[in-house]
Design a protein around this motif. Structure first.
Motif, PDB file in Angstrom:
ATOM      1  N   GLN A 196       0.847  -1.202   0.000  1.00  0.00           N
ATOM      2  CA  GLN A 196       0.000   0.000   0.000  1.00  0.00           C
ATOM      3  C   GLN A 196       0.885   1.256   0.000  1.00  0.00           C
ATOM      4  O   GLN A 196       0.606   2.218  -0.704  1.00  0.00           O
ATOM      5  CB  GLN A 196      -0.928  -0.025   1.229  1.00  0.00           C
ATOM      6  CG  GLN A 196      -1.707   1.252   1.479  1.00  0.00           C
ATOM      7  CD  GLN A 196      -2.845   1.480   0.479  1.00  0.00           C
ATOM      8  OE1 GLN A 196      -2.967   0.799  -0.525  1.00  0.00           O
ATOM      9  NE2 GLN A 196      -3.661   2.485   0.762  1.00  0.00           N
ATOM     10  N   GLN A 197       1.985   1.202   0.778  1.00  0.00           N
ATOM     11  CA  GLN A 197       2.873   2.370   0.822  1.00  0.00           C
ATOM     12  C   GLN A 197       3.514   2.617  -0.551  1.00  0.00           C
ATOM     13  O   GLN A 197       3.657   3.762  -0.972  1.00  0.00           O
ATOM     14  CB  GLN A 197       3.952   2.179   1.900  1.00  0.00           C
ATOM     15  CG  GLN A 197       4.720   3.460   2.225  1.00  0.00           C
ATOM     16  CD  GLN A 197       3.787   4.598   2.672  1.00  0.00           C
ATOM     17  OE1 GLN A 197       2.938   4.430   3.539  1.00  0.00           O
ATOM     18  NE2 GLN A 197       3.912   5.771   2.035  1.00  0.00           N
ATOM     19  N   ASP A 198       3.878   1.547  -1.253  1.00  0.00           N
ATOM     20  CA  ASP A 198       4.437   1.704  -2.607  1.00  0.00           C
ATOM     21  C   ASP A 198       3.414   2.393  -3.521  1.00  0.00           C
ATOM     22  O   ASP A 198       3.767   3.257  -4.334  1.00  0.00           O
ATOM     23  CB  ASP A 198       4.788   0.339  -3.225  1.00  0.00           C
ATOM     24  CG  ASP A 198       5.926  -0.368  -2.489  1.00  0.00           C
ATOM     25  OD1 ASP A 198       6.760   0.333  -1.883  1.00  0.00           O
ATOM     26  OD2 ASP A 198       5.963  -1.612  -2.534  1.00  0.00           O
ATOM     27  N   PHE A 199       2.142   1.984  -3.386  1.00  0.00           N
ATOM     28  CA  PHE A 199       1.082   2.600  -4.200  1.00  0.00           C
ATOM     29  C   PHE A 199       0.969   4.097  -3.864  1.00  0.00           C
ATOM     30  O   PHE A 199       0.868   4.932  -4.759  1.00  0.00           O
ATOM     31  CB  PHE A 199      -0.265   1.901  -3.945  1.00  0.00           C
ATOM     32  CG  PHE A 199      -0.537   0.744  -4.869  1.00  0.00           C
ATOM     33  CD1 PHE A 199       0.307  -0.361  -4.912  1.00  0.00           C
ATOM     34  CD2 PHE A 199      -1.637   0.750  -5.717  1.00  0.00           C
ATOM     35  CE1 PHE A 199       0.059  -1.435  -5.767  1.00  0.00           C
ATOM     36  CE2 PHE A 199      -1.896  -0.311  -6.581  1.00  0.00           C
ATOM     37  CZ  PHE A 199      -1.049  -1.403  -6.602  1.00  0.00           C
ATOM     38  N   PRO A 212      -5.477   6.187  -2.144  1.00  0.00           N
ATOM     39  CA  PRO A 212      -5.449   5.205  -1.057  1.00  0.00           C
ATOM     40  C   PRO A 212      -6.438   4.054  -1.250  1.00  0.00           C
ATOM     41  O   PRO A 212      -6.254   2.974  -0.694  1.00  0.00           O
ATOM     42  CB  PRO A 212      -5.806   6.021   0.191  1.00  0.00           C
ATOM     43  CG  PRO A 212      -6.275   7.342  -0.290  1.00  0.00           C
ATOM     44  CD  PRO A 212      -5.770   7.548  -1.675  1.00  0.00           C
ATOM     45  N   TRP A 213      -7.495   4.273  -2.054  1.00  0.00           N
ATOM     46  CA  TRP A 213      -8.510   3.233  -2.249  1.00  0.00           C
ATOM     47  C   TRP A 213      -8.168   2.287  -3.393  1.00  0.00           C
ATOM     48  O   TRP A 213      -8.909   1.347  -3.668  1.00  0.00           O
ATOM     49  CB  TRP A 213      -9.884   3.862  -2.509  1.00  0.00           C
ATOM     50  CG  TRP A 213      -9.838   5.088  -3.387  1.00  0.00           C
ATOM     51  CD1 TRP A 213      -9.834   6.386  -2.947  1.00  0.00           C
ATOM     52  CD2 TRP A 213      -9.746   5.137  -4.820  1.00  0.00           C
ATOM     53  NE1 TRP A 213      -9.760   7.252  -4.034  1.00  0.00           N
ATOM     54  CE2 TRP A 213      -9.708   6.500  -5.187  1.00  0.00           C
ATOM     55  CE3 TRP A 213      -9.710   4.176  -5.826  1.00  0.00           C
ATOM     56  CZ2 TRP A 213      -9.618   6.936  -6.517  1.00  0.00           C
ATOM     57  CZ3 TRP A 213      -9.619   4.592  -7.156  1.00  0.00           C
ATOM     58  CH2 TRP A 213      -9.572   5.957  -7.485  1.00  0.00           C
ATOM     59  N   GLY A 244      -6.817  -1.810  -2.667  1.00  0.00           N
ATOM     60  CA  GLY A 244      -7.879  -2.716  -2.209  1.00  0.00           C
ATOM     61  C   GLY A 244      -8.740  -3.204  -3.371  1.00  0.00           C
ATOM     62  O   GLY A 244      -9.214  -4.343  -3.387  1.00  0.00           O
ATOM     63  N   ARG A 245      -8.958  -2.319  -4.346  1.00  0.00           N
ATOM     64  CA  ARG A 245      -9.713  -2.727  -5.538  1.00  0.00           C
ATOM     65  C   ARG A 245      -8.934  -3.786  -6.318  1.00  0.00           C
ATOM     66  O   ARG A 245      -9.532  -4.702  -6.874  1.00  0.00           O
ATOM     67  CB  ARG A 245      -9.984  -1.530  -6.448  1.00  0.00           C
ATOM     68  CG  ARG A 245     -11.021  -0.574  -5.913  1.00  0.00           C
ATOM     69  CD  ARG A 245     -12.439  -1.043  -6.272  1.00  0.00           C
ATOM     70  NE  ARG A 245     -13.401  -0.013  -5.933  1.00  0.00           N
ATOM     71  CZ  ARG A 245     -14.276  -0.105  -4.931  1.00  0.00           C
ATOM     72  NH1 ARG A 245     -14.332  -1.190  -4.187  1.00  0.00           N
ATOM     73  NH2 ARG A 245     -15.101   0.888  -4.681  1.00  0.00           N
ATOM     74  N   TRP A 246      -7.606  -3.641  -6.366  1.00  0.00           N
ATOM     75  CA  TRP A 246      -6.823  -4.659  -7.080  1.00  0.00           C
ATOM     76  C   TRP A 246      -6.872  -5.997  -6.347  1.00  0.00           C
ATOM     77  O   TRP A 246      -6.824  -7.036  -6.968  1.00  0.00           O
ATOM     78  CB  TRP A 246      -5.396  -4.198  -7.352  1.00  0.00           C
ATOM     79  CG  TRP A 246      -5.277  -3.638  -8.752  1.00  0.00           C
ATOM     80  CD1 TRP A 246      -5.334  -4.337  -9.913  1.00  0.00           C
ATOM     81  CD2 TRP A 246      -5.125  -2.267  -9.121  1.00  0.00           C
ATOM     82  NE1 TRP A 246      -5.225  -3.483 -10.990  1.00  0.00           N
ATOM     83  CE2 TRP A 246      -5.090  -2.214 -10.530  1.00  0.00           C
ATOM     84  CE3 TRP A 246      -5.011  -1.077  -8.383  1.00  0.00           C
ATOM     85  CZ2 TRP A 246      -4.946  -1.021 -11.235  1.00  0.00           C
ATOM     86  CZ3 TRP A 246      -4.864   0.102  -9.080  1.00  0.00           C
ATOM     87  CH2 TRP A 246      -4.834   0.133 -10.499  1.00  0.00           C
ATOM     88  N   ASN A 247      -7.005  -5.938  -5.023  1.00  0.00           N
ATOM     89  CA  ASN A 247      -7.229  -7.195  -4.296  1.00  0.00           C
ATOM     90  C   ASN A 247      -8.524  -7.851  -4.778  1.00  0.00           C
ATOM     91  O   ASN A 247      -8.588  -9.067  -4.956  1.00  0.00           O
ATOM     92  CB  ASN A 247      -7.346  -6.936  -2.788  1.00  0.00           C
ATOM     93  CG  ASN A 247      -5.983  -6.873  -2.124  1.00  0.00           C
ATOM     94  OD1 ASN A 247      -5.072  -7.596  -2.503  1.00  0.00           O
ATOM     95  ND2 ASN A 247      -5.851  -6.002  -1.130  1.00  0.00           N
ATOM     96  N   GLN A 248      -9.564  -7.020  -4.984  1.00  0.00           N
ATOM     97  CA  GLN A 248     -10.842  -7.569  -5.460  1.00  0.00           C
ATOM     98  C   GLN A 248     -10.691  -8.128  -6.877  1.00  0.00           C
ATOM     99  O   GLN A 248     -11.202  -9.208  -7.195  1.00  0.00           O
ATOM    100  CB  GLN A 248     -11.933  -6.485  -5.410  1.00  0.00           C
ATOM    101  CG  GLN A 248     -12.259  -6.062  -3.983  1.00  0.00           C
ATOM    102  CD  GLN A 248     -13.154  -4.829  -3.904  1.00  0.00           C
ATOM    103  OE1 GLN A 248     -13.414  -4.160  -4.910  1.00  0.00           O
ATOM    104  NE2 GLN A 248     -13.613  -4.527  -2.707  1.00  0.00           N
ATOM    105  N   ILE A 249      -9.966  -7.383  -7.730  1.00  0.00           N
ATOM    106  CA  ILE A 249      -9.734  -7.875  -9.101  1.00  0.00           C
ATOM    107  C   ILE A 249      -9.003  -9.211  -9.049  1.00  0.00           C
ATOM    108  O   ILE A 249      -9.361 -10.161  -9.753  1.00  0.00           O
ATOM    109  CB  ILE A 249      -8.934  -6.831  -9.930  1.00  0.00           C
ATOM    110  CG1 ILE A 249      -9.784  -5.582 -10.172  1.00  0.00           C
ATOM    111  CG2 ILE A 249      -8.461  -7.438 -11.254  1.00  0.00           C
ATOM    112  CD1 ILE A 249      -9.065  -4.458 -10.922  1.00  0.00           C
TER     113      ILE A 249
END
Ligand SMILES: *[C@@H]1O[C@H](CO)[C@@H](O)[C@H](O)[C@H]1NC(C)=O
Ligand SMILES: *[C@@H]1O[C@H](CO)[C@@H](O)[C@H](O)[C@H]1NC(C)=O
Length: 300
Positions: free
Chosen positions: A62-65, A72-73, A76-81
């Motif tokens: 998340q910190q890299d993102f 910041p959101w 988490g969406r990529w986790n869903q993908i």
């Protein structure tokens, strides 16, 4: 993006000489793949996406993102993908049964969160083209329905990345682009290192890779590269939607990118300026994405 007067003139010449036409991009090969081969083709692509997200989400925190100025959101969406792709894999494995292909080994081009984002956009967009292009080979109504349901999710993912994350166009034109199996395979094989020899052979082959300069835009004259012998007059077929726009390739390997193009376009080197069938494909496709504004759509 503004187009210079010079390139508009060049496009006008191309149009006048009949080089910009819309044609269906149908598969020329008469050998029709079996339904199980098509399902395994889809599973091969789902394995690829699944591996891409598994590896990417392990590499980038998340910190890299956040450090890459991504919202910041987003992660988490990529986790869903990633979960969607994993579910597509197990769904197709369940449908295919014993003959389901195993994952290959891959070499993905992403080196940081931003290239992860653009690679993800490319994979999801090509996924849509693969499902819509392969639909003609399905006859079982359950498979048609479920592959349509998967296609729609890949389209939503592609749209979310390009519009919500990258703040660019959510769609291309009124039609997405169905791609022929070998054209999809050419794009996918760029990241596939090797596949298990026990996998069911698929009736696909990759054409030589085609490369456009980074940042190429409609209206520009650019030099392309591919490793295939040039014989006679060649063309670049810019496949987009249900057709293609053709432009001649010069002997210096330059092409005028038509200024009318918007959104995702798949250029292919062809020996024809009438069709984009396998039997006239010399190299490619590759993936180009031409962002366009929400207003002044006709003024690129
Ligand atoms: C390629 O295949 C198409 C469709 O079958 C056919 O119409 C065309 O004549 C072929 N072209 C060449 C150069 O063989
Ligand atoms: C063509 O081959 C050369 C030498 O192997 C390679 O460096 C180049 O990347 C290739 N070009 C494309 C477009 O694949």
């Amino acid at each position: 993006m503004k187009v210079t007067t010079a390139s508009v003139t060049l496009l006008a010449i191309a149009t006048l000489s009949g080089l910009c036409t819309a044609v269906p991009t149908k598969r020329a090969d008469s050998s029709t793949p079996t339904e199980i081969q098509i399902l395994n083709f889809a599973l091969t692509l789902e394995h690829l996406e699944n591996a891409f997200y598994t590896q990417g989400l392990q590499k980038y925190t998340q910190q890299d993102f956040l450090n890459a100025d991504l919202p910041p959101w987003a992660r988490g969406r990529w986790n869903q993908i990633a979960q969607h792709e994993s579910t597509h894999v197990s769904f197709l494995e369940g449908v295919i049964g014993d003959q389901a292909v195993q994952p290959c080994t891959y070499s993905f081009p992403d080196t940081d969160p931003m290239s992860f984002v653009t690679t993800s956009f490319m994979l999801e967009t090509v996924g849509v083209s693969a499902y819509s292009g392969a639909a003609q080979f399905l006859s079982n109504s359950d498979y048609i329905t479920s592959s349509g349901a998967i296609l729609a999710v890949e389209a939503r993912q592609s749209t979310w990345i390009n519009s919500a994350v990258l703040k660019a166009n959510p769609w291309n034109t009124a039609f997405d682009t169905p791609l022929d199996l070998n054209h999809v395979w050419t794009l996918a094989s760029g990241v596939i290192v090797s596949c298990p020899s026990s996998n069911m052979p698929l009736p696909v082959k990759a054409f030589p890779a085609l490369s456009f300069p980074a940042g190429a835009q409609p209206g520009q004259t650019v030099k392309v590269s591919f490793n295939a012998t040039m014989t006679g007059q060649l063309y670049v077929a810019f496949i987009a939607g249900l057709g293609a726009t053709f432009a001649p390739l010069s002997s210096q390997m330059t092409v005028d990118i038509p200024s009318t193009l918007q959104g995702v376009v798949f250029p292919v080197i062809t020996s024809s300026n009438q069709m984009v069938t396998d039997n006239v494909t010399i190299a490619g496709p590759t993936f180009l994405s031409f962002h366009f504004n929400s207003d002044d759509v006709n003024e690129l």
